[in-house]
Structure formats: structure tokens, C-alpha cells
Motif scaffolding. Structure first.
Motif, mmCIF file in Angstrom:
data_model
loop_
_atom_site.group_PDB
_atom_site.id
_atom_site.type_symbol
_atom_site.label_atom_id
_atom_site.label_comp_id
_atom_site.label_asym_id
_atom_site.label_seq_id
_atom_site.Cartn_x
_atom_site.Cartn_y
_atom_site.Cartn_z
ATOM 1 N N ILE A 193 0.819 -1.271 -0.012
ATOM 2 C CA ILE A 193 0.014 -0.069 -0.036
ATOM 3 C C ILE A 193 0.942 1.330 0.075
ATOM 4 O O ILE A 193 1.545 1.593 0.842
ATOM 5 N N VAL A 220 -8.785 -6.850 4.335
ATOM 6 C CA VAL A 220 -7.659 -6.193 3.577
ATOM 7 C C VAL A 220 -6.536 -6.286 4.574
ATOM 8 O O VAL A 220 -5.171 -6.514 3.922
ATOM 9 N N ALA A 221 -6.508 -5.865 5.728
ATOM 10 C CA ALA A 221 -5.560 -5.780 6.695
ATOM 11 C C ALA A 221 -4.744 -7.393 6.658
ATOM 12 O O ALA A 221 -3.551 -7.445 6.846
ATOM 13 N N MET A 222 -5.542 -8.374 6.461
ATOM 14 C CA MET A 222 -5.023 -9.375 6.509
ATOM 15 C C MET A 222 -4.206 -9.927 5.263
ATOM 16 O O MET A 222 -3.409 -10.711 5.119
ATOM 17 N N LEU A 236 -5.766 2.496 -0.827
ATOM 18 C CA LEU A 236 -6.953 2.274 -0.047
ATOM 19 C C LEU A 236 -7.651 3.354 0.156
ATOM 20 O O LEU A 236 -7.175 4.330 0.507
ATOM 21 N N ILE A 291 -12.335 0.375 1.506
ATOM 22 C CA ILE A 291 -12.425 -0.304 2.838
ATOM 23 C C ILE A 291 -13.383 0.497 4.032
ATOM 24 O O ILE A 291 -13.547 1.530 3.943
ATOM 25 N N GLY A 292 -14.375 -0.723 4.397
ATOM 26 C CA GLY A 292 -15.062 -0.237 5.736
ATOM 27 C C GLY A 292 -14.195 -0.270 6.941
ATOM 28 O O GLY A 292 -13.658 0.729 7.133
ATOM 29 N N GLY A 293 -14.144 -1.532 7.791
ATOM 30 C CA GLY A 293 -13.513 -1.836 8.689
ATOM 31 C C GLY A 293 -12.158 -2.052 8.390
ATOM 32 O O GLY A 293 -11.075 -1.752 9.185
ATOM 33 N N GLY A 294 -12.088 -2.618 7.376
ATOM 34 C CA GLY A 294 -10.726 -2.894 6.938
ATOM 35 C C GLY A 294 -9.920 -4.111 7.269
ATOM 36 O O GLY A 294 -8.810 -4.677 6.930
ATOM 37 N N THR A 295 -10.961 -5.046 8.027
ATOM 38 C CA THR A 295 -10.190 -6.334 8.602
ATOM 39 C C THR A 295 -9.724 -7.154 7.667
ATOM 40 O O THR A 295 -8.732 -7.904 7.819
ATOM 41 N N VAL A 316 -3.909 -7.938 1.293
ATOM 42 C CA VAL A 316 -4.027 -7.157 0.287
ATOM 43 C C VAL A 316 -4.038 -7.501 -1.084
ATOM 44 O O VAL A 316 -3.009 -8.215 -1.507
#
Lengths: 153, 275
Positions: free
Chosen positions: B4, B34-36, B45, B28-32, B38
């Protein structure tokens, strides 16, 4: 990129990469109580309070936290003056290897902030994301209920 | 080293859509999720946090829930507790742990739609719409016919919320999921509502999730049983027939035959118990 965070009631201006995760940023900034575990939101060792809510910091992009208030377990108490939750964890045998303790304590803190007099079920639910392989869970439930009682009195 | 290179926090939907028109950017909303992981082609993002899409309100016969509402906020919200028998509350309670529920958003849960996502399967049952930019409204059942990403959600359309029509309150409801541990991904999730008069089925809705890529409404079973007396044998026969048409996904944890049997038994248990 620049990131302003209020960590443990102290303003920090940090230089981060856009894709950095909050757990890594906090550890690099010296908050080593925020542990690295599974890195997929399962174990809860990286738990912090983000604007008062307990979350997995391994699932949060640091850049998404601009201006946020963050609390790690360093904000809870000291060796000389431990928080009632920390005292209760020791007294009730809810700590052994200690790796899960920062996360478990912060989940408990978030619960007690919202519900000073929780039921056992509410304690279980609040800590459902904090794995503890040593103590078998019962001890920390007892500790949190005892701490809540002490804090109310 | 993260892939990123840019992180955007737009303050309005137009700017967010403009940023998302670049194929290298992802919402991303909460991004959970994508955090794991990408996705390989993504280098930017676009966070929706500043758009403040987390309002929840009851307006007349409608319940409106912002796309940025977290699963935990929805779970704790009294406004939804008694709507449709509280099955949305049950589903939200089952999402991950308290720690992840404080991050996962309603919008993210219904755009990413993993097979085990808990909210989509409940929405398949309810009357209401997914609301996206431009106040476009799509009924839940139609929305989940195809992958939301393939329909442009999260790219040229941003989900701003969902709206649910309140129910009459005369029905019986159930929701149950089957998983190895509390934080395990569901192997099957079932939910339904039934209304009977003198043992005759007047209304029946059934939906299942986790067993297939997208949640499925069991309309074949519903049509086979409405207007008839509900018996266990008729229900099992209709379910077996319907499962022949459901594309069961591969799941290394369980065989397809086993998960069909579990799903069938859960539905039978819940429906027969309610009579």
C-alpha cells in the motif's frame, strides 16, 4: 505519511507508511505491551482500546486512526500502583505466562467502562476474542468479577 | 514491506467514487479483510470512515442502518432487537469476537460476502433494500443473486446503508449456525420464519449460508410447503430436493453430503420445534 494519535492521553505525531498496521506502529513507538500473535484477529494479544472500544490492532490500518484516542495496558496502572483489574488478575491466578494479559485486561477495562457491574455471561462475551492457553479462562472471569466489585465499592 | 503506497480518507462520496475509479485503489469499511491480505493489484486504500455512515434509526415502518455501522453497534442496538424476531441481533452476535465486531462494518460484510458472513444470510429472509450511492435501492434477494463486487459495489457504487421493513410480529423465527468453535467460520447457517394457522403453513421463508458461495433462499421448499400441513417427512423431502439445486461449495473441513445432512437436520429441528 504523518499520523496524529493520542496514545495513553499523550499526543504523538508519527511518521508511518500508508499500509502500516496499528499493532506495528504502536510497538515501534515503544508500546511493547501490544503483543504480536496470530496477525489475523483470532488470538487477541494485540488488543488495544480504540476510542474506548477493544479491537484487534493487527486488523486496523494505522492511517485509518488519524486523531484517534488509543489506550494500551501501559495506561492502566504501574507496578507501584496497579489497577484493580491487574491486582485481581494476580490475586486470582489469572496470569501465568502473561502473554495474553495486556489484551485480556483491556477487554475487561472496556467492559467495566460500559458496565461496572457485569454478569458472568457478559464477562465471557467481552473476552471472547482473547485466547488464554494457561489459565483455562475461569480464573480471569473470577478476577474481573472481583475487580468490578472492588471498583464499585 | 506493505504494497500500500497511498491511503485516502475522503470526506464525501463523490471524492470517494472518483478515487475508486482508479483500478489500483480499493475501498475499505472496517478494513479487517484487507489488513490480513491486500490483493496483489491494489496499491491504494480508500477509507469510508470520514463519511460518517454509521447512523441507525427507526422511521415509521422502516429500520435504517448506515453502511459504516459496526457489527457490535448493530448487535447492541435496541432498535433492532425486536425486529424480525431479533435474528439480525443473533447473526451480529456470531460475527467473530467482540474485538472484531468492533471493527467489522455492515457495508463491508455485505460487499465482501464471504460464504460464512453472518449478516447476508439473514438479509435474504427480510423485506428491505441495500442502499447505495445516488439513493439506489436493490432488494436484498436480488442483491445477493450475484457477487456484489461483480456488480460494481465497492467500485462505482458505494453502499451507504440498508433499510429493513419492520415485520408484523406474528411469525416465529429461528437462526442457528454450525461451527467447531465460537470464532470458527460457520460450516452452515440457517434462518427462517414461519407463520401457521390451524397447523397450515401460511408463510414460510428459509435461507441458508456458508454451504455455498452466496447465501441461498430455499424458495423450492417454501413453495412446496405453503398452504399445507407441515410434517417432518414433507419437510425433509422438500429439503433433499432443493439441495440438489444448490451448488455446495468445497470445504476441506466437511464433506458435501455431511453438511447437507447437518443443514437439513438443523432446519427440521428448528421448524418442528416451533409448531
Amino acid at each position: 505519511m504523518e499520523l496524529k494519535l493520542n496514545i495513553n492521553d499523550k499526543l504523538h505525531v508519527l511518521d508511518i507508511e500508508p499500509g502500516d498496521l496499528l499493532v506495528d506502529v504502536l510497538r515501534k513507538s515503544g508500546y511493547k505491551s501490544v503483543k504480536i500473535g496470530c496477525r489475523e484477529g483470532t488470538c487477541g494479544t494485540c488488543t488495544i482500546l480504540l476510542n474506548g472500544n477493544a479491537v484487534n490492532s493487527c486488523l486496523v490500518f494505522a492511517a485509518d486512526c488519524e486523531g484517534a484516542s488509543i489506550h494500551s495496558v501501559e495506561s492502566l496502572g504501574t507496578m507501584a500502583e496497579p489497577h484493580p483489574l491487574q491486582e485481581a488478575f494476580v490475586k486470582h491466578g489469572a496470569t501465568q505466562c502473561g502473554y495474553c494479559n495486556p489484551g485480556s485486561l483491556l477487554s475487561a477495562k472496556a467492559l467495566l467502562n460500559e458496565k461496572p457491574d457485569p454478569t458472568e455471561e457478559e464477562v465471557k462475551e467481552a473476552l471472547d476474542g482473547n485466547l488464554c492457553r494457561c489459565t483455562g479462562y475461569v480464573k480471569r472471569i473470577e478476577a474481573i468479577l472481583a475487580a468490578s466489585k472492588k471498583m464499585r465499592s | 514491506m506493505s504494497k500500500i503506497k497511498k491511503f485516502y480518507r475522503p470526506e464525501n462520496l463523490d471524492t470517494a467514487l472518483e478515487l475508486l475509479s482508479d483500478e489500483k485503489n480499493m475501498v475499505i469499511g472496517g478494513g479487517t479483510t484487507v489488513a490480513m491480505n491486500v490483493p496483489g493489484s491494489i496499491s491504494g486504500l480508500v477509507s469510508l470512515k470520514k463519511l460518517q455512515l454509521s447512523e441507525m434509526k427507526v422511521t415509521g415502518s422502516k429500520v435504517e442502518i448506515g453502511g459504516g455501522t459496526t457489527a457490535q453497534e448493530l448487535y447492541k442496538w435496541e432498535g433492532i432487537n425486536n425486529v424480525w424476531g431479533g435474528i439480525l441481533t443473533s447473526a451480529c452476535r456470531n460475527i467473530g469476537s467482540t474485538l472484531t465486531r468492533n471493527l467489522v462494518t455492515v457495508g463491508g460484510n455485505i460487499v465482501s460476502v464471504f460464504p460464512w458472513s453472518d449478516i447476508p444470510v439473514v438479509l435474504m429472509l427480510l423485506d428491505g433494500n441495500v442502499v447505495s450511492t445516488g439513493n439506489n435501492k436493490v432488494p436484498f434477494q436480488k442483491y445477493f443473486e450475484k457477487s456484489p463486487v461483480s456488480q460494481g459495489y465497492g467500485k462505482d457504487k458505494i453502499i451507504t446503508g440498508i433499510e429493513i421493513e419492520k415485520n408484523t410480529g406474528n411469525e416465529g423465527y429461528f437462526w442457528e449456525t454450525f461451527q467447531k468453535t465460537k470464532v470458527d467460520f460457520a460450516m452452515t447457517t440457517i434462518c427462517g420464519l414461519i407463520k401457521t394457522e390451524n397447523k397450515i403453513v401460511k408463510e414460510l421463508r428459509l435461507a441458508i449460508g456458508a454451504v455455498s458461495v452466496l447465501p441461498v433462499r430455499l424458495t423450492g421448499v417454501e413453495n412446496a410447503l405453503i398452504g399445507k400441513e407441515l410434517t417432518e417427512s414433507a419437510l425433509r423431502e422438500a429439503l433433499k430436493k432443493e439441495f440438489e439445486n444448490v451448488k455446495i461449495r468445497d470445504d476441506f473441513r466437511v464433506s458435501k453430503g455431511y453438511i447437507c445432512e447437518v443443514t437439513e437436520n438443523l432446519i427440521v429441528k428448528n421448524l418442528m420445534k416451533g409448531l
